[in-house]
Design an enzyme around this catalytic site. Sequence first.
Site, PDB file in Angstrom:
ATOM      1  N   LYS A 113       2.304  -1.027   7.930  1.00  0.00           N
ATOM      2  CA  LYS A 113       2.721   0.246   7.998  1.00  0.00           C
ATOM      3  C   LYS A 113       4.182   0.502   8.445  1.00  0.00           C
ATOM      4  O   LYS A 113       5.105   1.099   7.907  1.00  0.00           O
ATOM      5  CB  LYS A 113       1.836   1.400   8.593  1.00  0.00           C
ATOM      6  CG  LYS A 113       0.594   1.595   7.708  1.00  0.00           C
ATOM      7  CD  LYS A 113      -0.002   3.255   8.103  1.00  0.00           C
ATOM      8  CE  LYS A 113      -1.464   3.184   7.405  1.00  0.00           C
ATOM      9  NZ  LYS A 113      -1.889   4.222   8.097  1.00  0.00           N
ATOM     10  N   LYS A 194      -5.491  -5.483  -1.206  1.00  0.00           N
ATOM     11  CA  LYS A 194      -6.637  -4.515  -1.246  1.00  0.00           C
ATOM     12  C   LYS A 194      -6.226  -3.117  -1.993  1.00  0.00           C
ATOM     13  O   LYS A 194      -5.175  -3.022  -2.189  1.00  0.00           O
ATOM     14  CB  LYS A 194      -6.669  -4.147   0.361  1.00  0.00           C
ATOM     15  CG  LYS A 194      -7.698  -3.186   0.844  1.00  0.00           C
ATOM     16  CD  LYS A 194      -7.496  -2.859   2.168  1.00  0.00           C
ATOM     17  CE  LYS A 194      -6.413  -1.815   2.372  1.00  0.00           C
ATOM     18  NZ  LYS A 194      -6.196  -1.027   3.538  1.00  0.00           N
ATOM     19  N   LYS A 197      -4.900   3.616  -1.398  1.00  0.00           N
ATOM     20  CA  LYS A 197      -4.517   4.882  -1.983  1.00  0.00           C
ATOM     21  C   LYS A 197      -3.068   5.152  -2.176  1.00  0.00           C
ATOM     22  O   LYS A 197      -2.621   5.801  -2.909  1.00  0.00           O
ATOM     23  CB  LYS A 197      -4.751   5.879  -0.792  1.00  0.00           C
ATOM     24  CG  LYS A 197      -6.391   6.271  -0.684  1.00  0.00           C
ATOM     25  CD  LYS A 197      -6.367   7.081   0.759  1.00  0.00           C
ATOM     26  CE  LYS A 197      -7.714   7.580   1.003  1.00  0.00           C
ATOM     27  NZ  LYS A 197      -7.876   8.359   2.406  1.00  0.00           N
TER      28      LYS A 197
HETATM   29  P1  AMP Z   1      -8.787   5.541   4.570  1.00  0.00           P
HETATM   30  O1  AMP Z   1      -8.700   6.180   3.260  1.00  0.00           O
HETATM   31  O2  AMP Z   1      -7.826   4.457   4.958  1.00  0.00           O
HETATM   32  O3  AMP Z   1      -9.077   6.703   5.386  1.00  0.00           O
HETATM   33  O4  AMP Z   1     -10.049   4.784   4.625  1.00  0.00           O
HETATM   34  C1  AMP Z   1     -11.579   5.454   4.451  1.00  0.00           C
HETATM   35  C2  AMP Z   1     -12.557   4.310   4.214  1.00  0.00           C
HETATM   36  O5  AMP Z   1     -12.466   3.635   3.150  1.00  0.00           O
HETATM   37  C3  AMP Z   1     -12.373   3.127   5.559  1.00  0.00           C
HETATM   38  O6  AMP Z   1     -13.622   3.201   5.946  1.00  0.00           O
HETATM   39  C4  AMP Z   1     -11.919   2.101   5.039  1.00  0.00           C
HETATM   40  O7  AMP Z   1     -12.122   1.121   5.602  1.00  0.00           O
HETATM   41  C5  AMP Z   1     -12.466   2.133   3.434  1.00  0.00           C
HETATM   42  N1  AMP Z   1     -11.482   1.462   2.360  1.00  0.00           N
HETATM   43  C6  AMP Z   1     -10.071   1.712   2.116  1.00  0.00           C
HETATM   44  N2  AMP Z   1      -9.826   0.953   1.166  1.00  0.00           N
HETATM   45  C7  AMP Z   1     -10.869   0.145   1.100  1.00  0.00           C
HETATM   46  C8  AMP Z   1     -11.044  -1.139   0.016  1.00  0.00           C
HETATM   47  N3  AMP Z   1     -10.165  -1.535  -0.696  1.00  0.00           N
HETATM   48  N4  AMP Z   1     -12.409  -1.709  -0.010  1.00  0.00           N
HETATM   49  C9  AMP Z   1     -13.109  -1.280   0.870  1.00  0.00           C
HETATM   50  N5  AMP Z   1     -13.001  -0.207   1.584  1.00  0.00           N
HETATM   51  C10 AMP Z   1     -12.054   0.213   1.805  1.00  0.00           C
END
Ligand code: AMP
Length: 326
Positions: A113, A194, A197
Amino acid sequence: MTKARVFSGVQPTGHLHIGNYLGAIQNFVRLQHEYDCIFCVVDLHAVTVYQEPAELRRKIREIAALFIACGIDPNVATLMVQSSVSGHAELGWLLTCVTPLGWLERMTQYKDKSAKQETIGAGLLQYPVLMAADILLYQSKIVPVGDDQSQHLELTRDIAQSFNSRYGDTFTVPATKLPTHGARVMGLDDPEKKMSKSATGTSHAIGLLDDLAQAKKKIMRATTDSNPAVDFETMGPGVRNLLGIYQAFSGASNEQMQNEFAGLRYGDLKKKVAEQVAQSLEPIQARYREVTTGNLDDLLRQGANRIRPVAEATVRLTKDRMGLYT
Ligand code: AMP
Ligand code: TRP
């Protein structure tokens, strides 16, 4: 016997996608009846990079509504917003003071980041300490997350252990819970990256609220490899990702996957995956439309009120252990 505590958080930024669902939220739903669960919209984490205030306010409610739409029952699990319990920020500071800088500089998410940013806010470096505070504040035993958070969970355990050994037993040391399938969903356009968002490509991610016809098209366009059909021995990352998505949504066993997909041409593979994804997202989208905002605010406030005494007790204990004024 009291149930063990589960805590997890999702940031109110960007659009929730099937990676968030399969990596984290699907497990939240599974765990809620067996454990004492807290699911948190982590708005204090979101502001480690600039968020337009009106948009952030809207997003916080969107994530909470999506939690419910995905199957979390607010009468069973506690739903809350991080900034409505001040103990998160308070414990975050106390833990900052026992965390070596080197531990934070090693975090890969921070390195990624910060490399993209011209000026780096101190909050970005601090981010995993706040995450440790979220978890330790409720003496959580289990933290369901996607694989990208594993390093942050290791750091959380290191912080808890180092505090416990310096000041005496204070925090429960939590375990990471990854899903069996879907722990790391990759981008449809680039299966080496990966699903995220913040990625901009229109064929990169499938949002939980995407139009289903569009979502299917994205899958039909997904990057595969130069083989003509599914070969479990030699498949590339694109095909592996599509099969992983199917298996995580459907719950199919490895044997069922072999029987259904071995030798299948990629066009047919994609059709099956697209159908499965649409079938799984449809009830989520239908429920999302039923969740009303007014009611949601009450639920979030009630969630915070219910759990605040636990947070206050941990902050008091931590301050007491450190010799601060209580
Ligand atoms: P965040 O959007 O970063 O707050 O992530 C929310 C949850 O989604 C966290 O537990 C992340 O580890 C999971 N997560 C985010 N991106 C992925 C992905 N591409 N594959 C699996 N889990 C994900
Ligand atoms: N850092 C997590 C993510 O980006 C979100 C998060 C914040 C979290 N606090 C948490 C996850 C506590 C689990 C537990 O996905």
